[in-house]
Design an enzyme around this catalytic site. Structure first.
Site, PDB file in Angstrom:
ATOM      1  N   LYS A   1       0.826  -1.214   0.000  1.00 11.77           N
ATOM      2  CA  LYS A   1       0.000   0.000   0.000  1.00 11.77           C
ATOM      3  C   LYS A   1       0.851   1.250   0.000  1.00 11.77           C
ATOM      4  O   LYS A   1       0.452   2.269  -0.552  1.00 11.77           O
ATOM      5  CB  LYS A   1      -0.983  -0.004   1.177  1.00 11.77           C
ATOM      6  CG  LYS A   1      -2.118  -0.991   0.963  1.00 11.77           C
ATOM      7  CD  LYS A   1      -3.370  -0.652   1.740  1.00 11.77           C
ATOM      8  CE  LYS A   1      -4.465  -1.640   1.369  1.00 11.77           C
ATOM      9  NZ  LYS A   1      -5.660  -1.522   2.203  1.00 11.77           N
TER      10      LYS A   1
ATOM     11  N   LYS B   1      -4.061 -10.083  -6.047  1.00 10.34           N
ATOM     12  CA  LYS B   1      -5.358 -10.447  -5.456  1.00 10.34           C
ATOM     13  C   LYS B   1      -6.478  -9.516  -5.937  1.00 10.34           C
ATOM     14  O   LYS B   1      -6.219  -8.346  -6.236  1.00 10.34           O
ATOM     15  CB  LYS B   1      -5.273 -10.478  -3.925  1.00 10.34           C
ATOM     16  CG  LYS B   1      -5.332  -9.141  -3.237  1.00 10.34           C
ATOM     17  CD  LYS B   1      -5.731  -9.266  -1.755  1.00 10.34           C
ATOM     18  CE  LYS B   1      -5.997  -7.873  -1.205  1.00 10.34           C
ATOM     19  NZ  LYS B   1      -6.688  -7.811   0.046  1.00 10.34           N
TER      20      LYS B   1
ATOM     21  N   LYS C   1     -10.985  -4.581  -3.635  1.00  9.22           N
ATOM     22  CA  LYS C   1     -12.035  -3.561  -3.723  1.00  9.22           C
ATOM     23  C   LYS C   1     -11.533  -2.283  -4.329  1.00  9.22           C
ATOM     24  O   LYS C   1     -12.252  -1.585  -5.006  1.00  9.22           O
ATOM     25  CB  LYS C   1     -12.440  -3.169  -2.293  1.00  9.22           C
ATOM     26  CG  LYS C   1     -13.483  -3.965  -1.671  1.00  9.22           C
ATOM     27  CD  LYS C   1     -13.921  -3.226  -0.406  1.00  9.22           C
ATOM     28  CE  LYS C   1     -13.802  -4.101   0.802  1.00  9.22           C
ATOM     29  NZ  LYS C   1     -12.646  -3.826   1.611  1.00  9.22           N
TER      30      LYS C   1
HETATM   31  P1  ATP Z   1      -8.656  -2.936   0.072  1.00  7.15           P
HETATM   32  O1  ATP Z   1      -8.554  -3.123  -1.395  1.00  7.15           O
HETATM   33  O2  ATP Z   1      -9.273  -1.637   0.476  1.00  7.15           O
HETATM   34  O3  ATP Z   1      -7.382  -3.229   0.805  1.00  7.15           O
HETATM   35  P2  ATP Z   1      -9.761  -5.562   0.272  1.00  7.15           P
HETATM   36  O4  ATP Z   1     -10.659  -5.866  -0.869  1.00  7.15           O
HETATM   37  O5  ATP Z   1      -8.417  -6.142   0.276  1.00  7.15           O
HETATM   38  O6  ATP Z   1      -9.708  -4.008   0.551  1.00  7.15           O
HETATM   39  P3  ATP Z   1     -10.413  -5.950   3.058  1.00  7.15           P
HETATM   40  O7  ATP Z   1     -11.457  -5.096   3.655  1.00  7.15           O
HETATM   41  O8  ATP Z   1      -9.009  -5.577   3.329  1.00  7.15           O
HETATM   42  O9  ATP Z   1     -10.605  -6.061   1.492  1.00  7.15           O
HETATM   43  O10 ATP Z   1     -10.662  -7.475   3.466  1.00  7.15           O
HETATM   44  C1  ATP Z   1     -11.844  -7.991   3.968  1.00  7.15           C
HETATM   45  C2  ATP Z   1     -11.764  -9.488   4.034  1.00  7.15           C
HETATM   46  O11 ATP Z   1     -11.780 -10.047   2.722  1.00  7.15           O
HETATM   47  C3  ATP Z   1     -10.470 -10.014   4.683  1.00  7.15           C
HETATM   48  O12 ATP Z   1     -10.780 -11.124   5.484  1.00  7.15           O
HETATM   49  C4  ATP Z   1      -9.625 -10.403   3.523  1.00  7.15           C
HETATM   50  O13 ATP Z   1      -8.716 -11.434   3.860  1.00  7.15           O
HETATM   51  C5  ATP Z   1     -10.670 -10.907   2.549  1.00  7.15           C
HETATM   52  N1  ATP Z   1     -10.200 -10.760   1.184  1.00  7.15           N
HETATM   53  C6  ATP Z   1      -9.867  -9.601   0.572  1.00  7.15           C
HETATM   54  N2  ATP Z   1      -9.512  -9.809  -0.699  1.00  7.15           N
HETATM   55  C7  ATP Z   1      -9.602 -11.156  -0.898  1.00  7.15           C
HETATM   56  C8  ATP Z   1      -9.361 -11.990  -2.030  1.00  7.15           C
HETATM   57  N3  ATP Z   1      -8.960 -11.504  -3.173  1.00  7.15           N
HETATM   58  N4  ATP Z   1      -9.564 -13.321  -1.880  1.00  7.15           N
HETATM   59  C9  ATP Z   1      -9.995 -13.834  -0.706  1.00  7.15           C
HETATM   60  N5  ATP Z   1     -10.240 -13.098   0.387  1.00  7.15           N
HETATM   61  C10 ATP Z   1     -10.054 -11.765   0.311  1.00  7.15           C
END
Ligand code: ATP
Ligand code: LTN
Length: 335
Positions: free
Chosen positions: A118, A200, A203
């Site tokens: 990040k 990965k 969002k």
């Molecule tokens: P950001 O992009 O803002 O960092 P994010 O999409 O990574 O957000 P988080 O809010 O950080 O999402 O994560 C919420 C939950 O979803 C966590 O338990 C994280 O491990 C899970 N998660 C996030 N992305 C993935 C993915 N690509 N595959 C599986 N689990 C995920």
């Protein structure tokens, strides 16, 4: 909840309202949150304090919070069974986070891959909050004496750090915190971007085709899967160098419950076109009821408000006990 704590194990998890919830969030985390509600004492939060580690636009942030709350209810979190609150409504989180910052080492935080990723992505805003993000996450978990934390695989390192902080604190002061265990699903723990399957699904990805949102219309979902990056081999088989197909197989397996071998058999002699259509259709069916429930919740803000207020009140009381205990051990004079 207080009576149940004695009998049932405590589950804690949270998600950031940083954008529209994705298929990755759903398969990696939220689907498990829902499944755990009947067996455990579940506590879930929207981690809005974590979200401001990346700069947010005011109106959009507020909108994201409401939409994320509605989406999670739509995924099946039942406020009659579980607590589901907004992190900033419960004051103990920021308080314990400060304290835990003083029990977390600079070197430990420097090793966190999420911080490295990040800070590279937001090089103009490498703020102290982004760096100490894992201490706040540890506070979230330790305040509730959580036994288990259902998350996707990307959060494993943060959880390991939460465990270390907890053990370090307990080593100095005796048993104050539970040492939490990660709960990572076998299937769906790491859903990858549809456009760059080495990254990965996230969002906050700026490429809309990279990620399937829970709110996408069925034809949008189908289009995104049809455009998903694969390889030139044209054989549905799990293997090295086939990140795109591996990812689609992982998604199909998580949604249908079929094993990788069953999937290979099902698509033997068929091309990627047929396979992508099947994955898209399976995801559309999985998300259809979620989207229908979402439409109902998002238009009923007073119901959501009632839910988050009730949950925050209970969470505040429960977590205050842990905070007081920790502060007393350190030597603070409580009021
Ligand atoms: P950001 O992009 O803002 O960092 P994010 O999409 O990574 O957000 P988080 O809010 O950080 O999402 O994560 C919420 C939950 O979803 C966590 O338990 C994280 O491990 C899970 N998660 C996030 N992305 C993935 C993915 N690509 N595959 C599986 N689990 C995920
Ligand atoms: N950092 C987490 C969100 C999060 C969390 C938590 C997860 C904040 N606090 C406590 C589990 C337990 C993420 O998923 N990026």
């Amino acid at each position: 909840m207080e009576q149940q704590t004695e009998k049932k194990k405590v589950v804690f998890s949270a998600i950031q309202p940083s954008g529209t919830i994705t298929l990755g969030n759903y398969l990696g985390a939220i689907r498990n949150w829902t499944a755990m509600q009947n067996e455990f004492n579940c506590i879930y939060a929207l981690a809005d304090l974590h979200t401001i580690t990346v700069r947010q636009e005011t109106a959009q942030f507020r909108k994201n919070i409401l939409e994320a709350y509605a989406s999670i209810l739509a995924c099946g979190i039942d406020p009659e069974k579980s607590l589901f609150f907004i992190q900033s409504h419960v004051t103990t989180h920021a308080q314990l986070a400060w304290i835990l910052n003083c029990y977390t080492q600079f070197g430990e935080l420097s090793r966190m891959t999420q911080f490295k990723d990040k800070s590279a992505r937001h090089a103009d805003n490498v703020n102290a909050g982004l760096f100490t993000y894992p201490s706040l996450m540890a506070a979230d978990i330790l305040l509730y004496q959580a036994d288990m934390v259902p998350v996707g695989a990307d959060q494993k390192q943060h959880l390991e750090l939460s465990r270390n902080i907890s053990e370090r604190f307990n080593g100095i002061y005796g048993n104050v915190f539970k040492v939490p265990e990660p709960y990572i699903p076998q299937n769906g723990a790491r859903v990858m971007s549809l456009q760059d399957p080495t990254k990965k699904m996230s969002k906050s990805d700026t490429n809309v085709n990279a990620c399937v949102s829970l709110m996408d219309a069925p034809d949008t979902i189908m289009k995104k899967f049809k455009r998903a990056v694969t390889d030139s081999e044209a054989v549905v088989r799990f293997g090295e160098g086939k990140d795109g197909i591996n990812n689609l197989m992982g998604i199909y397996s998580a949604v249908t419950g079929k094993s990788l071998e069953q999937i290979e058999n099902e698509f033997e002699g068929k091309g990627y076109g047929d396979f992508k259509t099947a994955v898209g259709e399976a995801v559309v069916e999985e998300l259809r009821p979620v989207k229908e429930r979402y439409d109902k919740y998002i238009s009923d803000k007073s119901y959501m408000e009632e839910c988050w207020k009730k949950s925050a009140e209970i969470a505040q009381k429960f977590s205050q006990r842990t905070l007081d205990k920790a502060m007393k051990k350190i030597g603070f004079v409580l009021k």
